[in-house]
Motif scaffolding. Structure first.
Motif, PDB file in Angstrom:
ATOM      1  N   ALA A   9      -7.507  -1.492   0.212  1.00  0.00           N
ATOM      2  CA  ALA A   9      -7.837  -2.312  -0.960  1.00  0.00           C
ATOM      3  C   ALA A   9      -6.836  -2.160  -2.093  1.00  0.00           C
ATOM      4  N   THR A  10      -6.195  -1.008  -2.188  1.00  0.00           N
ATOM      5  CA  THR A  10      -5.284  -0.763  -3.310  1.00  0.00           C
ATOM      6  C   THR A  10      -3.869  -1.297  -3.066  1.00  0.00           C
ATOM      7  N   GLY A  11      -3.605  -1.802  -1.879  1.00  0.00           N
ATOM      8  CA  GLY A  11      -2.260  -2.298  -1.565  1.00  0.00           C
ATOM      9  C   GLY A  11      -2.071  -3.744  -1.987  1.00  0.00           C
ATOM     10  N   SER A  12      -0.933  -4.275  -1.596  1.00  0.00           N
ATOM     11  CA  SER A  12      -0.569  -5.632  -1.982  1.00  0.00           C
ATOM     12  C   SER A  12      -1.548  -6.668  -1.399  1.00  0.00           C
ATOM     13  N   ILE A  13      -1.823  -6.568  -0.112  1.00  0.00           N
ATOM     14  CA  ILE A  13      -2.789  -7.490   0.508  1.00  0.00           C
ATOM     15  C   ILE A  13      -4.189  -7.222  -0.035  1.00  0.00           C
ATOM     16  N   GLY A  14      -4.545  -5.951  -0.160  1.00  0.00           N
ATOM     17  CA  GLY A  14      -5.872  -5.590  -0.665  1.00  0.00           C
ATOM     18  C   GLY A  14      -6.118  -6.167  -2.050  1.00  0.00           C
ATOM     19  N   GLY A  35      -8.512   3.280   0.021  1.00  0.00           N
ATOM     20  CA  GLY A  35      -7.149   3.398  -0.475  1.00  0.00           C
ATOM     21  C   GLY A  35      -6.590   4.729  -0.023  1.00  0.00           C
ATOM     22  N   ALA A  36      -5.508   5.157  -0.646  1.00  0.00           N
ATOM     23  CA  ALA A  36      -4.950   6.482  -0.309  1.00  0.00           C
ATOM     24  C   ALA A  36      -4.633   7.203  -1.611  1.00  0.00           C
ATOM     25  N   GLY A  37      -3.416   6.971  -2.163  1.00  0.00           N
ATOM     26  CA  GLY A  37      -3.009   7.723  -3.347  1.00  0.00           C
ATOM     27  C   GLY A  37      -3.418   7.102  -4.679  1.00  0.00           C
ATOM     28  N   ASN A  38      -3.685   5.813  -4.672  1.00  0.00           N
ATOM     29  CA  ASN A  38      -3.956   5.114  -5.933  1.00  0.00           C
ATOM     30  C   ASN A  38      -5.449   5.177  -6.290  1.00  0.00           C
ATOM     31  N   ILE A  39      -5.863   6.355  -6.758  1.00  0.00           N
ATOM     32  CA  ILE A  39      -7.286   6.615  -7.007  1.00  0.00           C
ATOM     33  C   ILE A  39      -7.821   5.778  -8.174  1.00  0.00           C
ATOM     34  N   LYS A 122      -0.631  -5.806  11.187  1.00  0.00           N
ATOM     35  CA  LYS A 122      -0.033  -6.251  12.451  1.00  0.00           C
ATOM     36  C   LYS A 122       0.251  -5.078  13.380  1.00  0.00           C
ATOM     37  N   GLU A 123       0.400  -3.878  12.781  1.00  0.00           N
ATOM     38  CA  GLU A 123       0.680  -2.695  13.594  1.00  0.00           C
ATOM     39  C   GLU A 123      -0.387  -2.499  14.672  1.00  0.00           C
ATOM     40  N   SER A 124      -1.644  -2.816  14.358  1.00  0.00           N
ATOM     41  CA  SER A 124      -2.679  -2.610  15.379  1.00  0.00           C
ATOM     42  C   SER A 124      -2.458  -3.499  16.594  1.00  0.00           C
ATOM     43  N   VAL A 146      -3.963 -12.856   9.251  1.00  0.00           N
ATOM     44  CA  VAL A 146      -3.664 -12.919   7.815  1.00  0.00           C
ATOM     45  C   VAL A 146      -2.163 -12.957   7.578  1.00  0.00           C
ATOM     46  N   ASP A 147      -1.404 -12.442   8.522  1.00  0.00           N
ATOM     47  CA  ASP A 147       0.043 -12.569   8.409  1.00  0.00           C
ATOM     48  C   ASP A 147       0.329 -14.070   8.209  1.00  0.00           C
ATOM     49  N   SER A 148       1.185 -14.406   7.255  1.00  0.00           N
ATOM     50  CA  SER A 148       1.326 -15.818   6.892  1.00  0.00           C
ATOM     51  C   SER A 148       1.772 -16.678   8.078  1.00  0.00           C
ATOM     52  N   MET A 201       5.559  -7.884  -1.948  1.00  0.00           N
ATOM     53  CA  MET A 201       4.748  -7.184  -0.947  1.00  0.00           C
ATOM     54  C   MET A 201       4.890  -5.678  -1.117  1.00  0.00           C
ATOM     55  N   GLY A 202       4.168  -4.915  -0.293  1.00  0.00           N
ATOM     56  CA  GLY A 202       4.314  -3.468  -0.300  1.00  0.00           C
ATOM     57  C   GLY A 202       5.748  -3.076   0.068  1.00  0.00           C
ATOM     58  N   GLN A 203       6.146  -1.849  -0.325  1.00  0.00           N
ATOM     59  CA  GLN A 203       7.533  -1.439  -0.115  1.00  0.00           C
ATOM     60  C   GLN A 203       7.912  -1.402   1.365  1.00  0.00           C
ATOM     61  N   ASP A 262       2.673 -17.218  -1.069  1.00  0.00           N
ATOM     62  CA  ASP A 262       1.598 -16.546  -1.794  1.00  0.00           C
ATOM     63  C   ASP A 262       0.557 -16.151  -0.752  1.00  0.00           C
ATOM     64  N   MET A 263       0.391 -14.839  -0.548  1.00  0.00           N
ATOM     65  CA  MET A 263      -0.496 -14.364   0.521  1.00  0.00           C
ATOM     66  C   MET A 263      -1.952 -14.777   0.304  1.00  0.00           C
ATOM     67  N   ARG A 264      -2.291 -15.192  -0.911  1.00  0.00           N
ATOM     68  CA  ARG A 264      -3.679 -15.596  -1.125  1.00  0.00           C
ATOM     69  C   ARG A 264      -4.045 -16.832  -0.307  1.00  0.00           C
TER      70      ARG A 264
END
Ligand code: NDP
Ligand code: MG
Length: 390
Positions: A9-14, A35-39, A122-124, A146-148, A201-203, A262-264
């Motif tokens: 949820a805390t990432g670019s797509i999230g 999320g992970a680091g972005n508390i 997409k990794e999955s 969801v990948d455009s 997008m994410g880095q 725009d990923m939305r």
């Protein structure tokens, strides 16, 4: 009310997903956010959306998360197992937007409960496409892309007969180094690789766009999603990133999907499927844009595309090796240990070493076996990286 959970949820797509959901608060009942680091972001969004539970991937951040949620009544949890468990919480629609192979296990759990899985991760599909599709089938779950590019193909295929499909063309912007002299790539810096010409997008995926590892993964994703032969999948460089994909039919027609970068759009399409609803994305003025440009992809510049073909030909668990090696090579580049072109060399060396082992690559695809291959591939890729870097 639709029950929704957002993984990553805390990432670019999230965050783009939350943007859409927050516009219609009465329509959604938010179950889990991860999320992970972005508390701070995770806790803010959990409060704002009234989530039942928020989970961080990082055990060492659980106390911070608890503090940030104090008084809200929202449960807090941490760790990969907690994330996986959260995917078993009943939900109707689940966004899979964790980055990397860590998205696989929660994705499988989401499918097992028969939810609709909006798949950005997409990794999955690259690691375990067959397993994902089988799990969806067995449990009556739907996977929506969801990948455009894949959302574009999905939309272009509505009402069509797959037997009439000759080819699928996915476009690529060419990323940050599209126009660089080849000999300069060895000097490319992290900052330069982290700048995408069109998409925000994410880095990690941004660097993967510069190396085309992202497109290589998407070629494999296309094969898994749409069940076409590798030779039916083409990559086309299209610097404007407005035509996302085209489907070619046996009568010569090409159906293109055009939209702003725009990923939305793709997220919203998966959210409202099978309906279309108004989305807050730019309406393109084609007369103003004037022209679209296309080029053939250059495999000397982007060896990842050739590697994707090798992976599809090898089959079995080769995708899991490919993804794991790519993740390690990317870590190496981000850490300054590998030069930009060395990422592809590390992946190629790892594939060469592990793909020869039929006992490893051709085992039955289970979550445990994928995890095992993933682990071995990471070890091998680390050893290879050391050699390459040294
Ligand atoms: P980001 O890096 O922006 O976000 C990744 C998310 O995953 C964050 O919520 C992050 O948490 C979380 N995360 C990181 N590591 C772990 C872990 N080990 N376990 C659990 N969660 C973790 O990525 P993007 O949003 O760009 O991409 C997400 C996925 O969507 C990727 O698979 C990507 O390929 C795909 N995708 C992305 C597109 C885009 O436009 N961004 C387009 C198409 C596909 P935190 O930030 O709190 O640390
Ligand atoms: Mg894409």
């Amino acid at each position: 009310m639709r029950r929704v959970s957002i993984f990553g949820a805390t990432g670019s797509i999230g965050q783009n997903t939350i943007d859409l959901i927050a516009r219609a608060p009465d329509a959604y009942d938010v179950v889990a956010l991860t999320g992970a680091g972005n508390i701070a972001q995770l806790a803010d969004d959990a409060r704002r959306l009234g989530a039942d539970i928020a989970i961080t991937a990082r055990d060492d951040r659980l106390e911070d998360l608890r503090d940030a949620l104090k008084g809200s009544g929202i449960a807090a949890a941490a760790g990969a197992d907690a994330i996986r468990e959260a995917a078993t919480r009943p939900a109707d629609w689940i966004m899979s937007a964790i980055v990397g192979a860590a998205g696989l296990a929660p994705g499988i759990e989401a499918l097992k409960q028969g939810a609709t899985l909006a798949l950005a991760n997409k990794e999955s599909l690259v690691c375990a496409g067959k397993l994902m599709l089988e799990t969806a089938r067995t449990h009556g779950a739907a996977i929506l892309p969801v990948d455009s590019e894949h959302s574009a193909v999905f939309q272009a295929l509505i009402g069509e007969d797959m037997a009439a499909v000759e080819r699928i063309i996915i476009t690529a912007s060419g990323g940050a180094f599209r126009d660089w002299p080849l000999e300069d790539l060895a000097e490319a810096t992290l900052e330069q690789a982290s700048n995408h010409p069109n998409w925000d997008m994410g880095q990690r995926i941004t660097i993967d766009s510069a190396s085309m590892f992202n497109k290589a993964m998407e070629v494999i994703e296309t094969r898994e999603f749409f069940g076409v032969y590798p030779k039916q999948i083409e990559v086309l460089v299209h610097p404007q990133s407005m035509i996302h994909a085209l489907v070619g039919f046996n009568d010569g027609a090409l159906m293109a999907h055009i939209g702003p970068p725009d990923m939305r759009h793709a997220i919203g399409y998966a959210l409202h499927h099978p309906h279309r609803k108004p989305l807050p994305v730019e309406r393109l003025d084609l007369a103003k844009i004037g022209s679209f440009e296309f080029r053939a992809p250059d495999e000397a510049r982007w060896p990842a595309l050739r590697l994707a073909r090798d992976v599809m030909e090898r089959g079995g668990m080769a995708g899991a090796v490919f993804n794991a090696a790519k993740e390690i090579a990317l870590d190496g580049f981000i850490a300054g240990q590998l030069r930009f072109p060395q990422m592809a060399q590390v992946v190629e060396d790892t594939l060469e070493q592990l793909n020869a082992d039929a006992g490893l690559i051709d085992v039955t695809m289970t979550l445990d076996n994928v995890a095992h291959v993933d682990h071995l591939a990471r070890q091998t890729a680390k050893a290879v990286s050391k050699k390459r870097a040294g």
